[in-house]
Structures are given as C-alpha cells and as structure tokens.
Design an enzyme around this catalytic site. Structure first.
Site, short mmCIF file in Angstrom:
data_model
loop_
_atom_site.label_atom_id
_atom_site.label_comp_id
_atom_site.label_asym_id
_atom_site.label_seq_id
_atom_site.Cartn_x
_atom_site.Cartn_y
_atom_site.Cartn_z
N VAL A 20 24.27 65.75 30.40
CA VAL A 20 24.66 66.85 29.51
C VAL A 20 25.86 67.64 30.02
O VAL A 20 26.45 68.43 29.28
CB VAL A 20 23.48 67.81 29.24
N TYR A 70 20.41 80.05 38.96
CA TYR A 70 19.46 79.63 37.92
C TYR A 70 19.09 80.81 37.02
O TYR A 70 19.07 80.68 35.79
CB TYR A 70 18.21 79.06 38.59
N ILE A 127 4.87 76.55 35.37
CA ILE A 127 4.28 75.42 34.65
C ILE A 127 4.07 74.28 35.65
O ILE A 127 4.95 73.98 36.47
CB ILE A 127 5.20 74.96 33.51
#
Length: 269
Positions: free
Chosen positions: A81, A172, A205
């Site tokens: 990407v 980030y 997660i």
C-alpha cells in the site's frame, strides 16, 4: 404527518445488516483483524479482494476460505500500500474482475519498532506514517472513481493509540490520529456521492503478535465484558455493521471496540 419508516420484517432486518452480494477490498488481510474481516464478509456472501505485501500469505487465506463452502469468494492480490504503482495495479485487477467496488476496508498498518520520539530515526517515522496514513490515502484515492460513481462504504482501521497517544509509540499514534481525521474529512467530501466513510479504533485485540507478547494461549471468549483483550472477529463484526446498510445514516464516525472505557494503558506484561 410524520413520514413512517418501512415496516420491519425479519428479512429486511437481515438484508440491511448484510454485505451479501457486495464486492469488497480488504488490505492487510493475511492475518489478525484483516483476516477476520475477510472471513466475516465471505461468510456473509461478499466477494472479497484481499491483499498483503506477500502473495503467498494472502493466497493461503484465499485457498482456505474458498475451500470452506462459504457463499462468498476470495481473490488474492499482492500489493504494497506504500507503493502507488502497486496500489494502482490492485485497483485495476479488482475492477477487471468485478467491474465495481462497493466496500473498501483500509486495514493495512503496523506499529514499527517504537521507542521514545527522540530515539526514533527519520526512516522509522516515515515508514510507520507511510504504511498507516499514506497507505490509506493511496488505496482510497485509487478506488475513488469506482466508489463515487455508484456509492459505497469505506471503513478505515485506526487505533486507540491515535485517540490518546501512547508513550513509546509516537509515530504510530500520530499516523492513526491522522487516519481518524482523514475519515471525517472524506465523509464530508464524499457524502454527496453516497459514500459513507467510517473508522474503527480497536483497543487491545488478541491478534497473533499481541497473543505472543502477552502469552495468551487462545483468543478470549466474548464474555465477560470486563476483560482486557478482544478478539479479531469482534472488530470484524463492527466493520461489517459499518459496511452494511444497517449503518446507512452513520458516516464520519470512529467507533472504538475496546471493552470497558480506558485510556489505552497497556495491560501488565
């Protein structure tokens, strides 16, 4: 006299909350949240183009899901990407196969090495921003004409790090904050084209890297609510909602699957 909404039936409720028959693109789909989104979409009956930088990884996912007798299908494409030529090739391959794109999930990302900002080398900063923020821009721009011509939905993967900022994760945190703001901007710009743009900000997660870091032997159950880690499929279910007509009046929003309210403090190692 007020205008009445359509009567609710079991069929209409299911239709509104489904992505069956849609064509979707999911980036960063070889594992973790991206793979869970792909599984959820395919099980619902969508045709999904998936990509990652390594073709073997997404081919393995495609082979497994296409062999699972699910109503949808998976089409793997190698794509970086951060490389605009690669992204353009992804868009061309998708439109050649399906002629249209209904749903785009910008999930590709990575946290990089981290550390105090003064110790982050410029190359490290640029790499994290490139894959998380610029990658989202690259892919969205490549599919802009296809999405705006017939309407559709975009769901971007941000992070709670982008909401609160996390010590040791400056690049980030900044990049994911940018994704959330870009989401709101695009929602305003493309609403007239019937394109909804939303984002998710997952908390902790239980993806493979998180499970390894915290010594989790398995993905946690969905109960109880009061737990530190969620499962990739819990994020995928929220993405499915945002991508479906059940969220037809939801755009420019960033929803946070995090469990109990927190300030994104990492669990104790």
């Amino acid at each position: 006299m007020p205008v009445a909404d359509e009567p609710r039936t079991t069929e209409s409720v299911r239709d509104h909350s489904s992505v069956a028959g849609e064509t979707a693109v999911v980036t960063g789909a070889s594992s973790g949240i991206g793979r869970a989104i792909t599984e959820t979409f395919v099980a619902d009956g969508a045709d999904v183009v998936i990509c990652s930088r390594t073709r073997d990884d997404v081919e393995a996912v495609a082979d497994e899901l296409n062999g699972a007798d699910l109503p949808g299908s998976v089409h793997p494409v190698e794509c970086d990407v951060t490389d605009r030529d690669s992204v353009e090739a992804l868009a061309e391959a998708t439109l050649e196969e399906f002629d249209a794109v209904d749903l785009l999930v910008n999930n590709a990302g990575g946290a990089g090495d981290g550390g105090p900002l003064q110790e982050v080398e410029p190359e490290g900063w640029e790499g994290v921003v490139e894959v998380n923020l610029t990658g989202t821009y690259n892919v969205t721009r490549a599919f802009a004409d296809a999405l705006r011509s017939d309407g559709g939905a975009i769901v971007n993967t941000s992070s709670m790090a982008g909401r609160y900022g996390v010590a040791g994760m400056g690049p980030y945190s900044a990049a994911k904050a940018g994704v959330s703001v870009l989401t709101r901007t695009l929602a305003a710009e493309w609403a007239e084209d019937d394109v909804r743009v939303n984002a998710v900000e997952p908390g902790f997660i239980a993806t493979p890297p998180v499970r390894e870091a915290y010594g989790l032997d398995e993905v946690p159950d969905r109960e109880p609510v009061a737990r530190e880690f969620g499962s990739p499929h819990e994020v995928a279910d929220l993405v499915r909602f945002l991508a479906s007509d059940a969220a037809s009046f939801v755009t420019g929003q960033t929803l946070a699957p995090t469990g109990p309210p927190n300030t994104f403090e990492p669990p104790e190692l």
